[in-house]
Enzyme design. Structure first.
Site, PDB file in Angstrom:
ATOM      1  N   GLU B  50      43.441  33.527  31.752  1.00 19.27           N
ATOM      2  CA  GLU B  50      42.396  34.550  31.781  1.00 19.27           C
ATOM      3  C   GLU B  50      42.933  35.777  31.075  1.00 19.27           C
ATOM      4  O   GLU B  50      44.027  36.252  31.385  1.00 19.27           O
ATOM      5  CB  GLU B  50      42.045  34.926  33.226  1.00 19.27           C
ATOM      6  CG  GLU B  50      41.364  33.818  33.994  1.00 19.27           C
ATOM      7  CD  GLU B  50      41.117  34.201  35.453  1.00 19.27           C
ATOM      8  OE1 GLU B  50      40.694  33.313  36.214  1.00 19.27           O
ATOM      9  OE2 GLU B  50      41.349  35.374  35.823  1.00 19.27           O
ATOM     10  N   ASP B  61      38.347  46.092  41.169  1.00 14.66           N
ATOM     11  CA  ASP B  61      39.791  45.963  40.988  1.00 14.66           C
ATOM     12  C   ASP B  61      40.594  46.976  41.790  1.00 14.66           C
ATOM     13  O   ASP B  61      40.190  48.119  41.955  1.00 14.66           O
ATOM     14  CB  ASP B  61      40.150  46.097  39.511  1.00 14.66           C
ATOM     15  CG  ASP B  61      39.809  44.831  38.753  1.00 14.66           C
ATOM     16  OD1 ASP B  61      40.288  43.757  39.168  1.00 14.66           O
ATOM     17  OD2 ASP B  61      39.052  44.904  37.767  1.00 14.66           O
TER      18      ASP B  61
END
Lengths: 403, 280
Positions: B50, B61
């Protein structure tokens, strides 16, 4: 677009106002957003809920707020007849409490045990801390470190009310970052936490729900203006950060064709300096904080930092319904600089005996621009959505006064 | 449809093991170093890669990835430059699946049709877009499928039985199960919970199920790979990169090796997981 039968039917079931709005959130939050949508649908046609709202608005908030004829302001400008909708007289000193009462009742119905909120100027944080104190729920408020610095009185107020204020050190350390951090809290504490958003932004149903709780401003104005002048106003003016006070005033009038409606964004140091918060005037459509709307962003889709002397307008976006109202030309969006707002702040204090918050000082500055050229029978309503006590340190600093 | 992902998971099944899925931020700490790290990931043991595309406002995040994103933005990375790195990676690797992970706005501003065309021709295999739930499938998911790119869906502990079919609708490639409710890099879920969750997701899909959020050590990666088709490691890897930087946040001679060293250790854990699992 201009041939629409009504400007008041949005959003659709997916939360879209034209191409704006929507639900751009992480999957973790999606089930919560859907639960909230169910709760919102339920209260929308529940007379009991409305009765409860009315009770709190009357006895705790102090509504209706007056529609006040600003005689000396009118005289000095020599044109339009200027009225202030006095939402700065609400409990906690701003319009924010209207929404907080509504959402705390929703949270209570949903059985939530903990409230989180973001705040810019601190007005929404104070209003949230206030209702949490009254309804006995723990409250955590996220606030950018920069805003904490310039809004100390409100920070202390929130603490007195029992809220925990968490400084946000990421990004630009202002309202948008506080919202990111609140979303991060929510994604972590999904079971018991209710996110009490302070403006008409975020994923559906927030923009619609917050609007519905704020339209009390416009509904009262319509009735009061009818009592005072026997007709509709000619022009409505309100400042816009996320745009909750503005949509609250505007929405009940959107289908009244003759009413001219103006939203005032913050031009900061000037729209051409790159240091401003004028998302509609100088931004472009993008996706942030759960909805598509006008944003300040670069050519790679990265969000730019906003600037305004007013912490409450210092946000690089705007509620999605405003973006839509702009695109269909129903509302005109203009901008006012820090300097112009400061001037209006002082003029209003001196000649009306009302110290406005820096946010509505932007709307006032636009009134000062256009009122002199309007006829004397032109009825103009400006939403005085907050009082200026919280801003005296910022203003003193800007004027070079040491307190 | 790009079939590198399907081919890779078929190969992992044949080897009888779960895969190691790595996440690093393109442009962190600078564009060339991030490319050196990317290029060496397959040799270090990453089975699926990724690549993070930074966004100024990454609302899902934690601090580690937030800061990595800011380092990357300061280093001048853009979505266009990220696709350039994909193109360069493909010059030496035709087999390892590459998945772009990020937020929607940079793609929206790039222009969805142009992005899909450029991503496909660069050699990208799919994407994970954090803020596009199935309710917004018309935006990117459906156009991506038509363009032959996989749209990998995130599924969370809050995605209940009723919602799983909705959330998995139109997903392809694999399913990314977020093992905790929270942000990236936060605490980790217990292995028992993960096993149950993977079973729950598998009842609704035939796609491989990878598990991420909170996996930091070779032991944790091994535990996850024992019950899932892949273990995703992101924040720990970015931490190892951050730990190798100098006081000014610049890459040092150790940066690339630090990242590859951790990947090798994680890969070793994952590769031994099923053996020890059989003996346990």
């Amino acid at each position: 677009m201009k041939t629409l039968n009504s400007y008041r039917t949005g959003p659709d079931d997916e939360g879209h106002f034209g191409i704006y709005g929507g639900r751009y959130v992480a999957e973790t939050l999606m089930p919560l957003i859907l639960d909230l949508k169910d709760a919102y649908d339920e209260i929308s046609d529940d007379a009991e809920f409305q009765k409860e709202m009315d009770y709190w608005l009357t006895h705790y908030v102090g509504r209706p707020s007056p529609l006040y004829f600003a005689g000396r302001f009118t005289e000095q400008l020599g044109g339009a007849k200027i009225y202030f909708k006095r939402d700065e007289l609400n409990h906690t000193g701003a319009h924010k409490i209207n929404n907080c009462i509504g959402q705390i009742l929703v949270a209570q119905r949903m059985g939530k045990k903990r409230i989180i909120a973001e705040t810019g100027a601190g007005q929404h944080g104070v209003a949230t801390a206030t209702v949490c104190a009254r309804f006995g729920l723990p409250c955590t408020v996220y606030m950018g470190a920069v805003d904490i610095e310039r809004q100390q009185p409100n920070v202390f107020r929130m603490k007195l009310l029992g809220a925990e204020v968490i400084p946000v050190e990421s990004g630009s350390k202002t309202l948008k970052d506080a919202m990111n951090e609140a979303l991060r809290d929510w994604v972590t504490n999904v079971d018991d936490t209710y996110y009490l958003i302070g403006t008409v932004a975020g994923p559906h149903p927030y923009p619609a729900m917050v609007r519905d709780f704020q339209t009390i401003i416009g509904r009262e104005t319509k009735r009061q203006m009818n009592e005072a002048e026997g007709r509709l106003p000619d022009t409505l003016i309100a400042c816009i950060g996320g745009g909750s006070n503005a949509i609250g005033l505007f929405h009940p009038f959107l289908d009244d064709e003759g009413v001219n409606i103006i939203g005032v964004e913050a031009a900061g140091h000037g729209v051409d300096t790159g240091q401003h918060a004028a998302s509609v005037t100088a931004g472009s459509p993008g996706v942030l904080h759960g909805n598509r709307t006008y944003l300040l962003q670069d050519e790679d889709g990265q969000i730019q930092e906003a600037h305004s002397i007013s912490a409450g307008l210092d946000y690089p976006g705007i509620g999605p319904e405003h973006s839509w109202l702009n695109d269909c030309d129903r509302v005109q969006y203009v901008s006012i600089t820090d300097t112009e707002a400061l001037e209006a702040f002082q003029v209003c204090s001196r000649i009306e005996g009302i110290i406005p918050a820096l946010e509505p000082a932007h709307a006032l500055a636009h009134v000062m621009k256009i009122a002199p050229d309007l006829p004397k029978d032109h009825l103009l309503v400006m939403n005085m959505c907050g009082r200026g006590d919280k801003d005296i340190f910022t203003v003193a600093d800007a004027l070079g006064v040491e307190l | 449809m790009s079939d590198r992902i399907a081919t890779r998971f078929a190969k992992l099944r044949a080897e009888g093991r779960g895969g190691l899925v790595t996440f690093t931020m393109m442009g962190d700490p600078d564009i060339e170093t991030s490319f050196e790290i990317l290029k060496g990931l397959p040799a270090a043991g990453a089975d699926v890669i990724e690549i993070g595309s930074p966004f100024t406002d990454p609302m899902a995040d934690g601090p580690v990835i937030q800061v990595a994103g800011l380092r990357a933005l300061r280093a001048g990375i853009t979505l266009h430059k990220t696709l350039d790195l994909v193109r360069r990676f493909r010059e030496s690797d035709q087999d390892t699946p590459l998945i772009l992970m990020g937020y929607y706005n940079p793609i929206y501003i790039y222009g969805v049709p142009q992005f899909l065309e450029d991503a496909k021709s660069a050699g990208l295999d799919g994407m994970i877009v954090v803020d596009l739930p199935s309710e917004e499938d018309q935006e990117l998911c459906i156009p991506a499928m038509s363009a032959g790119l996989n749209f990998i869906r995130l599924v969370a502990p809050t995605t209940d039985e009723q919602r799983l079919p909705v959330a998995l609708n139109n997903s392809s490639g694999f399913v990314y199960y977020i093992s905790i409710t929270g942000i990236t890099g936060a605490g980790s879920a217990s292995s028992g919970n993960i096993a149950d969750a993977v079973e729950r997701v598998r009842r609704h899909t035939d796609l491989p199920v990878c598990v991420g959020f909170g996996i930091k050590t070779p032991e944790q990666a091994a535990e996850v790979a024992r019950v899932a088709d892949g273990a995703v490691v992101g924040s720990a890897l970015i931490d190892s990169i951050a730990g190798s930087l100098d006081a000014a946040g610049q890459a040092t001679a150790d940066t690339v090796a630090a990242a590859h060293g951790l990947v090798a250790a994680l890969a070793d854990g994952v590769r031994r997981a099923r053996d020890s699992g059989a003996n346990a």
